[in-house]
Write an enzyme that holds these catalytic residues in place. Structure first.
Site, PDB file in Angstrom:
ATOM      1  CG  HIS A   1     -30.017  10.513   6.745  1.00 23.40           C
ATOM      2  ND1 HIS A   1     -30.319  11.633   7.477  1.00 23.40           N
ATOM      3  CD2 HIS A   1     -29.636  10.535   5.666  1.00 23.40           C
ATOM      4  CE1 HIS A   1     -29.607  12.390   6.666  1.00 23.40           C
ATOM      5  NE2 HIS A   1     -28.990  12.140   5.530  1.00 23.40           N
TER       6      HIS A   1
ATOM      7  CG  HIS B   1     -27.130  10.511   0.945  1.00 21.12           C
ATOM      8  ND1 HIS B   1     -27.789  11.501   0.678  1.00 21.12           N
ATOM      9  CD2 HIS B   1     -27.069  10.622   2.256  1.00 21.12           C
ATOM     10  CE1 HIS B   1     -28.052  12.292   1.605  1.00 21.12           C
ATOM     11  NE2 HIS B   1     -27.593  11.764   2.535  1.00 21.12           N
TER      12      HIS B   1
ATOM     13  NE  ARG C   1     -23.650   9.853  -2.641  1.00 21.73           N
ATOM     14  CZ  ARG C   1     -24.283  10.997  -1.690  1.00 21.73           C
ATOM     15  NH1 ARG C   1     -24.910  11.754  -2.123  1.00 21.73           N
ATOM     16  NH2 ARG C   1     -23.178  10.855  -0.597  1.00 21.73           N
TER      17      ARG C   1
ATOM     18  CG  ASP D   1     -29.844  15.153   4.212  1.00 21.33           C
ATOM     19  OD1 ASP D   1     -29.453  15.522   5.506  1.00 21.33           O
ATOM     20  OD2 ASP D   1     -28.988  14.360   3.739  1.00 21.33           O
TER      21      ASP D   1
ATOM     22  CG  HIS E   1     -29.046  19.074   6.596  1.00 17.23           C
ATOM     23  ND1 HIS E   1     -28.090  18.395   5.989  1.00 17.23           N
ATOM     24  CD2 HIS E   1     -28.225  20.222   6.808  1.00 17.23           C
ATOM     25  CE1 HIS E   1     -26.649  18.764   6.003  1.00 17.23           C
ATOM     26  NE2 HIS E   1     -26.768  20.021   6.846  1.00 17.23           N
TER      27      HIS E   1
ATOM     28  CG  HIS F   1     -27.517  14.598  10.060  1.00 20.52           C
ATOM     29  ND1 HIS F   1     -27.866  16.005  10.122  1.00 20.52           N
ATOM     30  CD2 HIS F   1     -27.522  14.272   8.412  1.00 20.52           C
ATOM     31  CE1 HIS F   1     -27.966  16.400   8.867  1.00 20.52           C
ATOM     32  NE2 HIS F   1     -27.865  15.731   8.062  1.00 20.52           N
TER      33      HIS F   1
ATOM     34  CG  ASN G   1     -22.748  19.195   6.541  1.00 22.23           C
ATOM     35  OD1 ASN G   1     -22.899  19.582   7.799  1.00 22.23           O
ATOM     36  ND2 ASN G   1     -23.363  19.810   5.416  1.00 22.23           N
TER      37      ASN G   1
ATOM     38  CG  ASP H   1     -25.562  11.590   6.726  1.00 24.18           C
ATOM     39  OD1 ASP H   1     -26.209  11.391   5.687  1.00 24.18           O
ATOM     40  OD2 ASP H   1     -25.197  12.408   7.131  1.00 24.18           O
TER      41      ASP H   1
ATOM     42  CG  HIS I   1     -18.760  10.911  -1.395  1.00 22.61           C
ATOM     43  ND1 HIS I   1     -19.350  11.872  -2.118  1.00 22.61           N
ATOM     44  CD2 HIS I   1     -19.027  11.351  -0.020  1.00 22.61           C
ATOM     45  CE1 HIS I   1     -20.102  12.527  -1.382  1.00 22.61           C
ATOM     46  NE2 HIS I   1     -19.983  12.049   0.121  1.00 22.61           N
TER      47      HIS I   1
END
Lengths: 428, 326
Positions: free
Chosen positions: A56, A58, A60, A150, A177, A230, A276, A303, A307
């Site tokens: 899991h 990200h 981007r 997700d 999710h 998660h 989240n 996860d 950012h």
């Protein structure tokens, strides 16, 4: 590619042994192996694990390259001891076609820091209405086997049922999710004592638990397998435990931050803690640790959610949700699971490498550390203690909740098919 | 006193009593022909309102002007939360202009806390209401009103609200006024009971220093003050209660219900009132209703808070500070 001798490493935390890498594979494991013609790495009591696998992540890219790219994300993964990551589908454009997943997969291959296995979206545009071309994504060069919306929940029971049924044709799995959307409208944090005090919209545990309960029953009904992303509450653990005892084919993951942090941190209103599903209570944290130890929760997944600074340097309600995790995951697991005596290093290898590789069908990863196996390995200095300094992160984003916090353990070396991606804590 | 006023929970009993006592001094200024003190001369205060609130903004503005501060009003309603940088950017612009204090109203819970604790600015921050979190000067003016009515204007000096029984009725879930009042009234020794339909009480209320009841009628005879909260009609559409009429029947305050209260008990409301829903005109216009006093007291309280945060430790009224005396 030449020979590498890792001398005196505690393989899976056991007695010190030598491990000889020849080319892309492990040639021998034993004591007193000859160093002839080999580069020697003095492991001196460090723990050797199979390369970690994150189900899991990200990355981007495409779309939000200001947060992370496949290159920066896989460098972060190598720094954290990972040799394979599964990249979530919520990019721009969404990874809901063979074209997008192949692009992401190819970038991973080209950069060479870590195998990137794209996850395909379950529904077109993550909108929850129409199934994406699951079969085409599976048949693409990326060979997608895990599908997830997700970031959003596949909340329509019929769509979820169809997805579970459809992926059986090629042995895929739907990673859910679990978040009932109506119960979490305006949700900002875990609903409970702290949210009541802070006046932040509550994300109740039941919004996760009710979806997990529904989905395990759906999986049972159609005879498919479902993976829960998660998982974050004590109640979710109970449901998964019940489902497994009933023989339902369900697997579940927990993030490092849900093993360590609680909603008490939100009192700082610092959006670095906004994630989240949200950080839950002390009771939930302990239930999650116990469940990971006893196997109810199968794996740890990061996860990893990068950012940019400006998306977190603002008031809580305006901030983006998520934390980076690839570079601190193993340290958090050592602190919460190993140093507490809940799990040994063989258990860590199982939860962070073998099982995630099995769930995602990443053949070649999560293999035993023995002769003839692919040389995907991670060397960990478990005696190390130090403060987390995000300035040193390889990830393009620095939104870690652990800045300045002392955590144990440090990955010193990572090998991907015999090629070092991390040497003495430095990326190659 | 702390440098900022973010939450009523941050105030000690002594801090709170000091503010109430100082507000009594400030109230005397309002009785003078010239309602002005030189106390904050040369200080610049910005009223930074990301959310509409004419009453609160005017109250702060009046307080600031009575203390001779230079006042800048900044209204940025609407899109503030949709792009988070705006709070930080705005704050830093104000900082660059040499602002001494920021009075902030924001729709997001915690925005004033972030403003005060993120290193964005050096100015003192006063929370004028954030989301559903806190509205500390409202709680202070409510406590001030209660102390004057239930203890006495002069008799109250130095006193807290020990033993007073306060009932807060209505939409507790979405109310920063309720949260602030529970914190402050508890600190001041009062016993607080929240009364609301269960849908409008937050999950987690069990940890608050107050009692919770779903039955207004049984609570009224044991109340020295009953504070009615505003209930937004939109809540009905979100299924917090079935109809406006049903809400009024169960939780509205009318003349019959008011008659169940002890004779000395007062009725409070933070305003603006929706007559006919949470409170009938008969109650709103009665002698026992303190709504207008609350507004007047709001100015005194805000003067006291601004003075204590910015003015220093000298007496506020009797001995105005000048540069020579420093």
């Amino acid at each position: 590619m030449s020979k590498i001798l890792i001398r005196g490493a505690k393989v899976l935390g056991g007695e010190p042994q030598d491990v000889l890498i020849d080319g892309e594979t492990i040639a021998a494991v034993g004591t007193g192996l000859s160093a002839e013609g080999a580069e020697v790495i003095e492991a001196g009591g460090k723990v050797l694990l199979p390369g970690l696998v994150d189900l899991h992540t990200h990355l981007r890219e495409p779309g939000r390259e200001d947060s992370e790219t496949v290159l920066t994300g896989t460098r972060a993964a190598a720094s954290g001891g990972y040799t394979a990551v599964f990249a979530m589908a919520n990019t721009f454009p969404v990874a809901d076609t063979a074209g997008v997943v192949e692009q992401v997969w190819r970038l991973g291959q080209e950069h060479g820091y870590c195998d990137v296995q794209p996850i395909g979206a379950v529904t077109v545009g993550l909108e929850g209405r129409k199934l994406a071309e699951l079969g085409a994504m599976h048949e693409s060069a990326a060979g997608v086997t895990v599908f997830s919306d997700d970031g959003k929940c596949v909340d329509d029971a019929v769509i979820m049922r169809r997805a579970l049924e459809y992926v059986k044709a090629f042995g895929g799995v739907v990673a859910q999710h679990a978040q009932e959307p109506r119960l979490t409208e305006g949700a900002q944090m875990n609903e409970g004592i702290v949210s009541a005090e802070l006046g932040l919209g509550g994300w109740p545990a039941v919004a996760e638990e009710s979806v997990i309960a529904r989905d395990v029953l759906l999986a049972e009904h159609v005879g498919s397998r479902v993976h829960i992303c998660h998982l974050s509450t004590a109640g979710s653990v109970e449901i998964v435990r019940w489902a497994k005892s009933r023989g339902i084919d369900v697997t579940a993951e927990v993030t490092p931050h849900h093993l360590l942090l609680t909603d008490e941190m939100v009192r700082t209103y610092n959006p670095v803690y906004k994630v989240n599903p949200p950080l839950r209570t002390e009771r939930d944290v302990h239930a999650l640790r116990e469940a990971l130890a006893d196997g109810t929760i199968d794996i740890v997944a990061t996860d990893h959610a990068p950012h940019p600074h400006e998306d977190k340097d603002c008031e809580w309600a305006a901030a983006a949700m998520g934390m980076v995790g690839l570079e601190t995951a193993l340290s958090v697991v050592q602190e919460t699971m190993v140093d507490t005596g809940l799990l040994d290093w063989a258990g860590v290898a199982d939860r962070m490498s073998s099982k995630p590789a099995q769930i995602g069908q990443a053949t070649g990863h999560g293999r035993p550390v023995s002769a003839g196996e692919p040389a995907n390995l991670t060397l960990v200095d478990t005696a190390y203690r130090g403060q987390v300094d995000p300035a040193g992160f390889a990830s393009r984003s620095r939104n870690t909740p652990y800045e300045g916090r002392e955590l144990p353990g440090r990955v010193t070396h990572t090998w991907l098919r015999g090629k070092a991606t991390l040497v003495d804590g430095k990326l190659t | 006193m702390q440098r900022h006023l973010i939450s009523a929970a941050d105030l000690t009993r002594d801090d709170a009593v000091l503010i109430l006592d100082t507000a009594e001094e400030m109230a005397r200024v309002a009785d003078r022909p010239i309602k002005k003190l030189p106390t904050l001369r040369g200080r610049t205060i910005v009223n930074l309102f990301f959310e509409d609130s004419t009453r609160t903004r005017i109250s702060f503005e009046a307080a600031e002007k009575r203390l001779s501060a230079d006042v800048i009003n900044f209204t940025a309603k609407g899109s503030s939360v949709s792009k988070g940088e705006s709070l930080k950017d705005t704050a830093q612009t104000l900082e660059a202009m040499g602002v001494d204090a920021v009075v902030i109203r924001h729709g997001a819970s915690g925005a004033p806390y972030r403003l005060a604790n993120s290193g964005w600015i050096d100015a003192a921050v006063i929370n004028a209401g954030d989301g559903t979190h806190q509205h500390p000067t409202q709680a202070l003016l409510d406590a001030f009103t209660m102390r004057r009515r239930l203890v006495g204007r002069d008799a109250g000096l130095g006193q807290d609200l020990s033993g007073k029984r306060i009932t807060i009725v209505g939409d507790v879930l979405h109310s920063r006024v309720a949260r602030s009042n529970v914190d402050l009234l508890h600190t001041l020794g009062a016993e607080v009971t929240l009364v609301a339909p269960p849908t409008l009480v937050p999950v987690g209320v069990g940890s608050w220093p107050c009692a919770v009841s779903y039955d207004l009628d049984s609570t009224l005879p044991k109340s020295d003050a009953v504070m009615m909260l505003r209930v937004q009609r939109e809540r009905m559409n979100a299924a917090f209660f079935p109809t406006e009429r049903e809400y009024s029947r169960r939780y509205g305050l009318d003349g019959d219900r008011m008659a169940k209260m002890p004779e000395h008990a007062i009725v409070m409301h933070p305003g603006p009132m929706v007559r006919g829903m949470e409170i009938t005109a008969e109650v709103a216009d009665s002698e026992r209703c303190t709504v207008v006093e609350q507004v007047a007291n709001g100015v005194s309280i805000r003067m006291a808070v601004l003075y204590l945060l910015l003015g220093g430790n000298e007496p506020a009224v009797t001995h105005a500070r000048t540069t020579e005396e420093k």
